[in-house]
Every structure is written in structure tokens, then in C-alpha cells.
Design a protein around this motif. Sequence first.
Motif, PDB file in Angstrom:
ATOM      1  N   THR A  13       0.840  -1.204   0.000  1.00  0.00           N
ATOM      2  CA  THR A  13       0.000   0.000   0.000  1.00  0.00           C
ATOM      3  C   THR A  13       0.870   1.247   0.000  1.00  0.00           C
ATOM      4  O   THR A  13       0.524   2.253  -0.613  1.00  0.00           O
ATOM      5  CB  THR A  13      -0.948  -0.007   1.216  1.00  0.00           C
ATOM      6  OG1 THR A  13      -1.678  -1.232   1.217  1.00  0.00           O
ATOM      7  CG2 THR A  13      -1.906   1.155   1.179  1.00  0.00           C
ATOM      8  N   PHE A  14       2.003   1.178   0.671  1.00  0.00           N
ATOM      9  CA  PHE A  14       2.943   2.302   0.704  1.00  0.00           C
ATOM     10  C   PHE A  14       3.383   2.678  -0.710  1.00  0.00           C
ATOM     11  O   PHE A  14       3.376   3.847  -1.084  1.00  0.00           O
ATOM     12  CB  PHE A  14       4.150   1.941   1.577  1.00  0.00           C
ATOM     13  CG  PHE A  14       5.233   2.976   1.614  1.00  0.00           C
ATOM     14  CD1 PHE A  14       5.036   4.191   2.235  1.00  0.00           C
ATOM     15  CD2 PHE A  14       6.463   2.736   1.022  1.00  0.00           C
ATOM     16  CE1 PHE A  14       6.036   5.157   2.273  1.00  0.00           C
ATOM     17  CE2 PHE A  14       7.464   3.685   1.045  1.00  0.00           C
ATOM     18  CZ  PHE A  14       7.250   4.890   1.681  1.00  0.00           C
ATOM     19  N   MET A  15       3.736   1.668  -1.511  1.00  0.00           N
ATOM     20  CA  MET A  15       4.169   1.916  -2.885  1.00  0.00           C
ATOM     21  C   MET A  15       3.014   2.455  -3.727  1.00  0.00           C
ATOM     22  O   MET A  15       3.209   3.325  -4.574  1.00  0.00           O
ATOM     23  CB  MET A  15       4.735   0.634  -3.500  1.00  0.00           C
ATOM     24  CG  MET A  15       5.990   0.135  -2.804  1.00  0.00           C
ATOM     25  SD  MET A  15       7.312   1.355  -2.722  1.00  0.00           S
ATOM     26  CE  MET A  15       7.902   1.285  -4.388  1.00  0.00           C
ATOM     27  N   LYS A  16       1.808   1.959  -3.484  1.00  0.00           N
ATOM     28  CA  LYS A  16       0.644   2.448  -4.226  1.00  0.00           C
ATOM     29  C   LYS A  16       0.376   3.910  -3.898  1.00  0.00           C
ATOM     30  O   LYS A  16       0.050   4.700  -4.786  1.00  0.00           O
ATOM     31  CB  LYS A  16      -0.586   1.606  -3.903  1.00  0.00           C
ATOM     32  CG  LYS A  16      -0.548   0.229  -4.504  1.00  0.00           C
ATOM     33  CD  LYS A  16      -1.781  -0.562  -4.113  1.00  0.00           C
ATOM     34  CE  LYS A  16      -1.697  -2.000  -4.610  1.00  0.00           C
ATOM     35  NZ  LYS A  16      -2.843  -2.799  -4.164  1.00  0.00           N
ATOM     36  N   LEU A  17       0.516   4.276  -2.627  1.00  0.00           N
ATOM     37  CA  LEU A  17       0.311   5.667  -2.220  1.00  0.00           C
ATOM     38  C   LEU A  17       1.326   6.594  -2.888  1.00  0.00           C
ATOM     39  O   LEU A  17       0.988   7.701  -3.294  1.00  0.00           O
ATOM     40  CB  LEU A  17       0.388   5.797  -0.703  1.00  0.00           C
ATOM     41  CG  LEU A  17      -0.761   5.196   0.100  1.00  0.00           C
ATOM     42  CD1 LEU A  17      -0.436   5.213   1.588  1.00  0.00           C
ATOM     43  CD2 LEU A  17      -2.052   5.935  -0.179  1.00  0.00           C
ATOM     44  N   MET A  23       1.897  10.167  -1.256  1.00  0.00           N
ATOM     45  CA  MET A  23       3.024  10.076  -0.332  1.00  0.00           C
ATOM     46  C   MET A  23       4.253  10.599  -1.077  1.00  0.00           C
ATOM     47  O   MET A  23       4.508  10.171  -2.199  1.00  0.00           O
ATOM     48  CB  MET A  23       3.237   8.618   0.074  1.00  0.00           C
ATOM     49  CG  MET A  23       4.351   8.371   1.025  1.00  0.00           C
ATOM     50  SD  MET A  23       3.935   8.555   2.752  1.00  0.00           S
ATOM     51  CE  MET A  23       2.656   7.354   2.952  1.00  0.00           C
ATOM     52  N   PRO A  24       5.008  11.513  -0.488  1.00  0.00           N
ATOM     53  CA  PRO A  24       6.195  12.038  -1.177  1.00  0.00           C
ATOM     54  C   PRO A  24       7.225  10.929  -1.427  1.00  0.00           C
ATOM     55  O   PRO A  24       7.440  10.052  -0.584  1.00  0.00           O
ATOM     56  CB  PRO A  24       6.759  13.073  -0.219  1.00  0.00           C
ATOM     57  CG  PRO A  24       5.828  13.173   0.921  1.00  0.00           C
ATOM     58  CD  PRO A  24       4.805  12.107   0.814  1.00  0.00           C
ATOM     59  N   VAL A  25       7.862  10.984  -2.573  1.00  0.00           N
ATOM     60  CA  VAL A  25       8.827   9.962  -2.971  1.00  0.00           C
ATOM     61  C   VAL A  25      10.055   9.965  -2.058  1.00  0.00           C
ATOM     62  O   VAL A  25      10.661   8.919  -1.830  1.00  0.00           O
ATOM     63  CB  VAL A  25       9.236  10.161  -4.444  1.00  0.00           C
ATOM     64  CG1 VAL A  25      10.276   9.149  -4.873  1.00  0.00           C
ATOM     65  CG2 VAL A  25       8.015  10.059  -5.350  1.00  0.00           C
ATOM     66  N   HIS A  26      10.413  11.119  -1.502  1.00  0.00           N
ATOM     67  CA  HIS A  26      11.617  11.172  -0.664  1.00  0.00           C
ATOM     68  C   HIS A  26      11.464  10.316   0.599  1.00  0.00           C
ATOM     69  O   HIS A  26      12.466   9.923   1.198  1.00  0.00           O
ATOM     70  CB  HIS A  26      11.987  12.616  -0.305  1.00  0.00           C
ATOM     71  CG  HIS A  26      11.115  13.240   0.729  1.00  0.00           C
ATOM     72  ND1 HIS A  26       9.980  13.933   0.410  1.00  0.00           N
ATOM     73  CD2 HIS A  26      11.209  13.262   2.080  1.00  0.00           C
ATOM     74  CE1 HIS A  26       9.413  14.364   1.525  1.00  0.00           C
ATOM     75  NE2 HIS A  26      10.128  13.970   2.548  1.00  0.00           N
TER      76      HIS A  26
END
Length: 81
Positions: A13-17, A23-26
Motif C-alpha cells: 500500500t505504501f508503494m501504491k500511495l 506520499m512524497p517519494v523522498h
Amino acid sequence: MNRYETILNLGETFMKLMGKGLMPVHILDWKVYYEAYLKEMEYQQKHFKKPRKTHAAGCTAEQYGITERTMFNIIAFMEGN
């Protein structure tokens, strides 16, 4: 539960966000840096009497070419609630 544990619990889910721009890429970079810091702390616990957070953060910062101040900010963020 701190932020790092929350990120781990999100899993895919983190990657989907991040893919959706919610969710900021940094944060992914910060996760990598924080995991390297945890490995350095684990190494110090095995090989030294007392692990030093400052030294572990400095080694990690040098490894990834970031400032120590940035590394301490990352640690504070990941360990925050």
C-alpha cells in the motif's frame, strides 16, 4: 507505533500511495537511509561495548552522501509518532 513501523505495516500500500502521489517519494529514500542506520546500530551493538547513535548516523550519512543533520532529521522523523 512510530512512523517507520507504520510504513512497514503499509507494505505494498505504501508503494501504491507513492504511485498515486499521495506520499512524497523522498520518504522511500528516508526509509532506505533509516534502515542503513539501524544496520549500523546493530553492528555497533555486536562489536562495541556501547553503541553510539552519533557515530552510526555519521557513518550512514557518509555512506549515502548526505549531511549528518539530514540524517538526524530522518531518524527523528522515523522514530516520531
